[in-house]
Design an enzyme around this catalytic site. Structure first.
Site, PDB file in Angstrom:
ATOM      1  N   GLU A 183      88.960  74.250   1.576  1.00 51.62           N
ATOM      2  CA  GLU A 183      88.213  74.144   2.724  1.00 51.62           C
ATOM      3  C   GLU A 183      87.270  74.631   3.264  1.00 51.62           C
ATOM      4  O   GLU A 183      86.983  76.502   3.127  1.00 51.62           O
ATOM      5  CB  GLU A 183      89.600  74.930   3.179  1.00 51.62           C
ATOM      6  CG  GLU A 183      90.352  75.047   4.545  1.00 51.62           C
ATOM      7  CD  GLU A 183      89.167  75.546   5.805  1.00 51.62           C
ATOM      8  OE1 GLU A 183      88.525  74.992   6.346  1.00 51.62           O
ATOM      9  OE2 GLU A 183      89.650  77.052   5.340  1.00 51.62           O
TER      10      GLU A 183
ATOM     11  N   CYS B 155      86.016  77.636  11.221  1.00 49.83           N
ATOM     12  CA  CYS B 155      85.520  75.625  10.903  1.00 49.83           C
ATOM     13  C   CYS B 155      85.994  74.881  11.619  1.00 49.83           C
ATOM     14  O   CYS B 155      85.405  74.000  11.581  1.00 49.83           O
ATOM     15  CB  CYS B 155      86.118  76.243   9.338  1.00 49.83           C
ATOM     16  SG  CYS B 155      87.544  76.146   8.888  1.00 49.83           S
TER      17      CYS B 155
HETATM   18  P1  NAD Z   1      78.463  81.977   2.342  1.00 48.13           P
HETATM   19  O1  NAD Z   1      77.653  80.628   2.403  1.00 48.13           O
HETATM   20  O2  NAD Z   1      76.877  83.024   1.791  1.00 48.13           O
HETATM   21  O3  NAD Z   1      78.709  82.274   2.117  1.00 48.13           O
HETATM   22  C1  NAD Z   1      80.217  81.783   2.578  1.00 48.13           C
HETATM   23  C2  NAD Z   1      81.421  83.180   2.022  1.00 48.13           C
HETATM   24  O4  NAD Z   1      81.624  82.403   0.779  1.00 48.13           O
HETATM   25  C3  NAD Z   1      81.579  84.418   1.786  1.00 48.13           C
HETATM   26  O5  NAD Z   1      82.920  85.055   2.186  1.00 48.13           O
HETATM   27  C4  NAD Z   1      81.652  84.514   0.801  1.00 48.13           C
HETATM   28  O6  NAD Z   1      81.560  86.060  -0.086  1.00 48.13           O
HETATM   29  C5  NAD Z   1      81.940  83.796  -0.180  1.00 48.13           C
HETATM   30  N1  NAD Z   1      80.862  83.084  -2.033  1.00 48.13           N
HETATM   31  C6  NAD Z   1      79.629  83.037  -1.319  1.00 48.13           C
HETATM   32  N2  NAD Z   1      78.890  82.470  -2.358  1.00 48.13           N
HETATM   33  C7  NAD Z   1      80.713  82.724  -3.065  1.00 48.13           C
HETATM   34  C8  NAD Z   1      80.795  82.502  -4.678  1.00 48.13           C
HETATM   35  N3  NAD Z   1      79.846  82.267  -5.926  1.00 48.13           N
HETATM   36  N4  NAD Z   1      82.152  82.804  -5.358  1.00 48.13           N
HETATM   37  C9  NAD Z   1      83.038  83.421  -4.027  1.00 48.13           C
HETATM   38  N5  NAD Z   1      82.337  83.195  -2.724  1.00 48.13           N
HETATM   39  C10 NAD Z   1      81.723  83.247  -2.445  1.00 48.13           C
HETATM   40  O7  NAD Z   1      77.986  82.178   4.235  1.00 48.13           O
HETATM   41  P2  NAD Z   1      77.644  83.508   5.230  1.00 48.13           P
HETATM   42  O8  NAD Z   1      76.225  82.931   5.762  1.00 48.13           O
HETATM   43  O9  NAD Z   1      78.831  84.440   4.164  1.00 48.13           O
HETATM   44  O10 NAD Z   1      78.870  82.360   6.091  1.00 48.13           O
HETATM   45  C11 NAD Z   1      77.690  81.338   6.936  1.00 48.13           C
HETATM   46  C12 NAD Z   1      78.480  79.822   6.376  1.00 48.13           C
HETATM   47  O11 NAD Z   1      79.655  79.934   5.598  1.00 48.13           O
HETATM   48  C13 NAD Z   1      78.975  78.752   7.325  1.00 48.13           C
HETATM   49  O12 NAD Z   1      77.545  78.264   8.312  1.00 48.13           O
HETATM   50  C14 NAD Z   1      80.309  78.124   6.714  1.00 48.13           C
HETATM   51  O13 NAD Z   1      80.055  77.005   6.726  1.00 48.13           O
HETATM   52  C15 NAD Z   1      80.741  79.187   5.732  1.00 48.13           C
HETATM   53  N6  NAD Z   1      81.964  79.524   6.026  1.00 48.13           N
HETATM   54  C16 NAD Z   1      83.036  79.163   6.137  1.00 48.13           C
HETATM   55  C17 NAD Z   1      84.950  79.543   6.664  1.00 48.13           C
HETATM   56  C18 NAD Z   1      85.301  78.462   6.928  1.00 48.13           C
HETATM   57  O14 NAD Z   1      86.542  78.862   7.978  1.00 48.13           O
HETATM   58  N7  NAD Z   1      85.526  77.594   6.280  1.00 48.13           N
HETATM   59  C19 NAD Z   1      84.315  80.766   6.894  1.00 48.13           C
HETATM   60  C20 NAD Z   1      83.224  81.314   6.748  1.00 48.13           C
HETATM   61  C21 NAD Z   1      82.343  81.223   6.575  1.00 48.13           C
END
Ligand code: NAD
Length: 478
Positions: A249, A283
């Site tokens: 998701e 999202c």
């Molecule tokens: P990010 O990509 O660094 O992290 C997003 C999420 O993924 C965080 O919870 C992080 O802990 C987790 N994550 C990161 N690398 C991972 C890995 N290798 N394995 C497992 N989990 C991992 O981004 P961010 O700066 O924390 O958030 C911003 C971006 O994240 C936004 O642009 C948005 O697209 C996305 N996001 C989406 C949702 C959603 O509901 N789909 C929720 C939170 C963040």
């Protein structure tokens, strides 16, 4: 809340033994709320062994008894909703009213999955041979590794936990390191309700270390991730390499289409409410506002009016309508989006800047108008309080522009024409379309995306299917 012992492994709360630790911050001030211990490889190995043992117990528990435990968990979540809501606001920053809705809704997700788990019916296929029985039974897929983000610490995680447990799977959930306390309290409710040791495990860690360790393990049979597209792509590739089933998701860039025949006042009020909920860190948040030429000025005036009046402040302040962003990175990202849009010729109608001094991660509710499709905010997911408004003339044109991005999560449309509504519902390339109201994310409806927004659904009967696999049994009496 005990950030020292945040790991739930085999029914016991433990300290993580990783050399690294993670500081949990209050987004309203930037101040430290405490230090979270993280899982080492040794901790993860214990969690895997516990999940394997927990699966053997839980899969043999009848669907009837599993449902009774889950219903008890739902009741406990409702009893503890105020405590959980306070923790959400403290660590994530959203206004308390929104946190209360999130915490208050958790029990509904669990109740729905509890009931649906009792209806994981198989089927009988007419045999070619008299006396034979051809049965399809649906069985739990096995121990699940689930990864959930910080924007909705409770509602993102509860769907994974409830879906997996209702199907008879055990689960290792990696919660968000930024917002751990409400996840901890939620898992405690499942534990207090009688979920057996090892069936539900909670970890926090270095995200990439945890995901690569768990996904490669033979114990794990299913992966569920909610987060950004790049991370989803990486985890999906790892899951494919190890032949693990996967639900992703991911991000979205939802079009919000307002046609000439729409109720403009209603569209502007709902659009502003949805856009700035959780400071746009959703999202399914509407991000690209396409407005037909005949109502463009009227919509912009009403929308700007709603947006400019929003009270921005700390989530625990009763007057606050929009809280801070999750971290300083998101504030910097918003400034860059606005700067780029300005350079592309867009007008900043309200907002466009950070709020306050250096304390807290605040950005103004921002409305950009006449934004060209080439601007970065029209292509990359803003994930923050920015609405980009652009004009359109025909339905064909707006459908093509809405579908032009690789994202395909949610879409919203306002029209009083049944023909236009049907056309939009049929032709928008996305997993969820909401017309003339907000109708997404109920426990009983599927939530998920197309294209780069991921695959699989959470919620609805599809949400349970994700944790079940078919077994075909053919038998004949002797
Ligand atoms: P990010 O990509 O660094 O992290 C997003 C999420 O993924 C965080 O919870 C992080 O802990 C987790 N994550 C990161 N690398 C991972 C890995 N290798 N394995 C497992 N989990 C991992 O981004 P961010 O700066 O924390 O958030 C911003 C971006 O994240 C936004 O642009 C948005 O697209 C996305 N996001 C989406 C949702 C959603 O509901 N789909 C929720 C939170 C963040």
């Amino acid at each position: 809340m005990n950030l020292e012992t945040p790991l739930l492994i085999d029914g016991a709360w433990r300290a993580g033994t990783h050399a690294q630790r993670s500081t949990v911050r209050d987004p309203a001030t930037g101040a430290s709320l405490g230090v979270l211990t993280l899982a080492s490889e040794a901790d993860m190995a214990l969690a895997l062994a516990a999940a394997q043992r927990g699966f053997e117990v839980w899969r043999k528990t009848s669907a009837y008894d599993r449902a009774k435990i889950l219903v008890r968990a739902a009741d406990l979540l409702r009893e503890r909703a105020e405590t959980i809501a306070q923790l959400i606001t403290k660590e994530q920053g959203k206004p308390l009213a929104e946190a209360r809705m999130e915490a208050g809704g958790a029990g509904d997700h669990v109740d729905w999955y509890a009931e649906e788990g009792r209806r994981a019916y198989g089927r009988l296929i007419p045999p070619r041979q008299r006396g034979a029985r051809q049965i399809v039974q649906r069985e739990p897929v096995g121990p699940v590794a689930a990864f959930s983000p910080w924007n909705f610490p409770v509602s993102q995680l509860v769907r994974k936990i409830a879906g997996a447990l209702a199907a008879g799977c055990s689960i290792i959930a990696k919660g968000p390191e930024e917002t751990p306390s409400s996840c901890i309290e939620m898992c405690r409710a499942f534990q207090d309700a009688g979920v057996p040791n090892g069936a539900l495990n909670l970890l926090f860690g270095v995200p990439a270390e945890v995901s690569s360790y768990l996904i490669q393990s033979d114990v794990i049979r299913k992966v569920s991730f909610t987060g950004s597209v790049p991370v989803g792509r990486a985890l999906g590739a790892l899951a494919a390499q190890h032949l693990k089933r996967c639900t992703l998701e991911l991000g979205g860039h939802a079009p919000f289409i307002v046609c000439d025949d729409a109720d403009v006042a209603a569209a502007a009020a709902l659009g502003a409410g949805l856009k700035f909920r959780n400071a746009g860190q959703v999202c399914a948040s509407p991000t690209r506002f396409f407005v037909q030429s005949g109502v463009y000025e009227a919509f912009v005036d009403a929308f700007v009016n709603h947006s400019a009046r929003l009270a921005v402040g700390a989530g625990h302040d009763a007057a606050t309508q929009m809280g801070p962003l999750a971290n300083a990175r998101r504030v910097d990202a918003m400034s860059a989006f606005v700067e780029d849009a300005r350079e592309c010729g867009a007008t900043v109608r309200t907002g466009g800047a950070r709020v306050g001094g250096t304390d807290g991660f605040y950005f103004q509710p921002t409305v950009l108008t006449d934004v060209p499709d080439a601007a970065r905010v029209m292509r990359d997911e803003p994930f923050g309080p920015i609405a980009a408004v652009a004009r359109f003339d025909t339905l064909e044109e707006v459908i093509a522009r809405a579908n032009a991005l690789p994202y395909g999560l949610a879409a919203f449309a306002f029209t009083s024409s049944i023909a236009a509504a049907t056309r939009l519902a049929d032709d928008l390339e996305c997993g969820m379309v909401s017309i003339n109201h907000f109708g997404l994310a109920a426990p009983e409806t599927p939530f998920g995306g197309w294209k780069d927004s991921g695959y699989g659904s959470e919620g609805g009967s599809e949400g349970l299917d994700a944790y079940l696999q078919p077994k075909f049994v053919s038998q004949i009496g002797v």
